[in-house]
Design an enzyme around this catalytic site. Structure first.
Site, mmCIF file in Angstrom:
data_model
loop_
_atom_site.group_PDB
_atom_site.id
_atom_site.type_symbol
_atom_site.label_atom_id
_atom_site.label_comp_id
_atom_site.label_asym_id
_atom_site.label_seq_id
_atom_site.Cartn_x
_atom_site.Cartn_y
_atom_site.Cartn_z
ATOM 1 N N PRO A 90 0.821 -1.216 0.000
ATOM 2 C CA PRO A 90 0.000 0.000 0.000
ATOM 3 C C PRO A 90 0.855 1.267 0.000
ATOM 4 C CG PRO A 90 -0.595 -1.442 1.846
ATOM 5 C CD PRO A 90 0.620 -2.033 1.205
ATOM 6 N N GLU A 117 2.356 -7.645 8.748
ATOM 7 C CA GLU A 117 2.345 -6.170 8.838
ATOM 8 C C GLU A 117 3.254 -5.549 7.790
ATOM 9 O OE1 GLU A 117 -0.203 -5.500 10.787
ATOM 10 O OE2 GLU A 117 0.045 -7.636 11.222
ATOM 11 N N ASP A 170 -9.178 1.784 -26.712
ATOM 12 C CA ASP A 170 -9.576 1.558 -25.342
ATOM 13 C C ASP A 170 -9.554 2.813 -24.497
ATOM 14 O OD1 ASP A 170 -7.375 -0.186 -23.453
ATOM 15 O OD2 ASP A 170 -8.790 -1.271 -24.763
#
Ligand code: 4GX
Length: 250
Positions: A90, A117, A170
């Site tokens: 993240p 973690e 696209d």
């Protein structure tokens, strides 16, 4: 392209790799995915690859050594150009179509799926060359992000999709969201296909689709419009819808 995936859950990839376009790309030899079980590089008899964080605190941390050994096993020094070693996390750069295009030009990728973690910081410092996030939410592991990257990259590899590259219109390649699509029947539960699409007038159809894509992008993802090449006609159209909107809600 060859992709090595370092994971403690290789079985998560089975359905993905054996379905649809990804399966076909592998069968055609355009994509080769090598699943590496990180536990095979654990030193202790219980095959643990995590340990308690120095300094205390909650959760566990993925150890450096099994990841270093696994990557070193994949790169015995023969390969001249070092492949990108990508950590799914993240805290990485946000994945987008531009990054997918960049990665699709590589011959070889190494993807590391983290768990717990996080990973020992020395993995980032001395092993990883790039850290990628697939979005601002928290997953249980890096396997789904690795599949997202393999999926987005594979469809860009030469010969994987039917149409030749250049011809692709696209949405994200154009920088706009897709225009609405319809197929048979013409009438479904009282909902009709827009007349223009049945007209056979290709210039009118092209203009309608362009305007639908512009309006959708303006309403849903105005941030994307800043980076699109807009024709004078596009600008006039966007001016017109924003004027109409201002009149509707003064
Ligand atoms: N986009 N996660 C990885 C463990 C972890 C944490 C730090 C390495 C460094 C995610 C995402 C994601 C959850 C996968 C935490 N590994 N990864 N995992 N969103 O949420 O990529």
């Amino acid at each position: 392209m060859r992709v090595d995936v370092l994971t403690i859950f290789p079985e998560m990839f089975t359905g993905f790799l054996n379905t649809s376009i990804i399966k076909r790309a592998r069968e055609q030899g355009r994509l080769e995915v090598n699943l590496v079980n990180i536990r095979a590089y654990a030193r202790n008899k219980h095959r643990n690859v995590d340990d308690y964080p120095f300094g205390g605190g909650p959760g566990m941390v993925m150890q450096a050594e099994p990841l270093f050994l696994a990557v070193e096993d994949l790169l015995p020094g023969g390969e001249a150009a070092r492949p990108p070693v990508i950590l799914m996390s993240p805290q990485g750069e946000a994945f987008n179509q531009g990054m997918a295009e960049e990665l699709a030009r590589e011959e070889h990728l190494i993807l590391i799926c983290g768990h717990y973690e996080g990973v020992d910081e020395r993995v980032r410092l001395a092993l990883v060359t790039r850290e990628i996030s697939i979005g601002d939410y928290v997953l249980t592991g890096g396997e789904l992000p690795a599949m997202v990257i393999i999926d987005a990259v594979t469809r860009l590899l030469p010969g994987v999709l039917g149409a030749p590259e250049g011809a692709r219109e696209d949405s994200f390649a154009m920088g706009l969201l897709e225009y609405p699509q319809y197929t048979r029947p013409r009438s479904f539960r009282g909902l009709e296909v827009p007349e223009v699409l049945l007209s056979g007038n290709h210039e009118q159809i092209r203009r309608w689709r362009r305007q639908q894509a512009l309006e959708r992008t303006w309403r849903r993802r105005p941030d994307l419009l800043a980076r699109v090449n807009l024709s004078p006609e596009d600008r006039r159209f966007l001016e017109e819808i924003s004027r109409r909107e201002r009149e509707r809600t003064p």
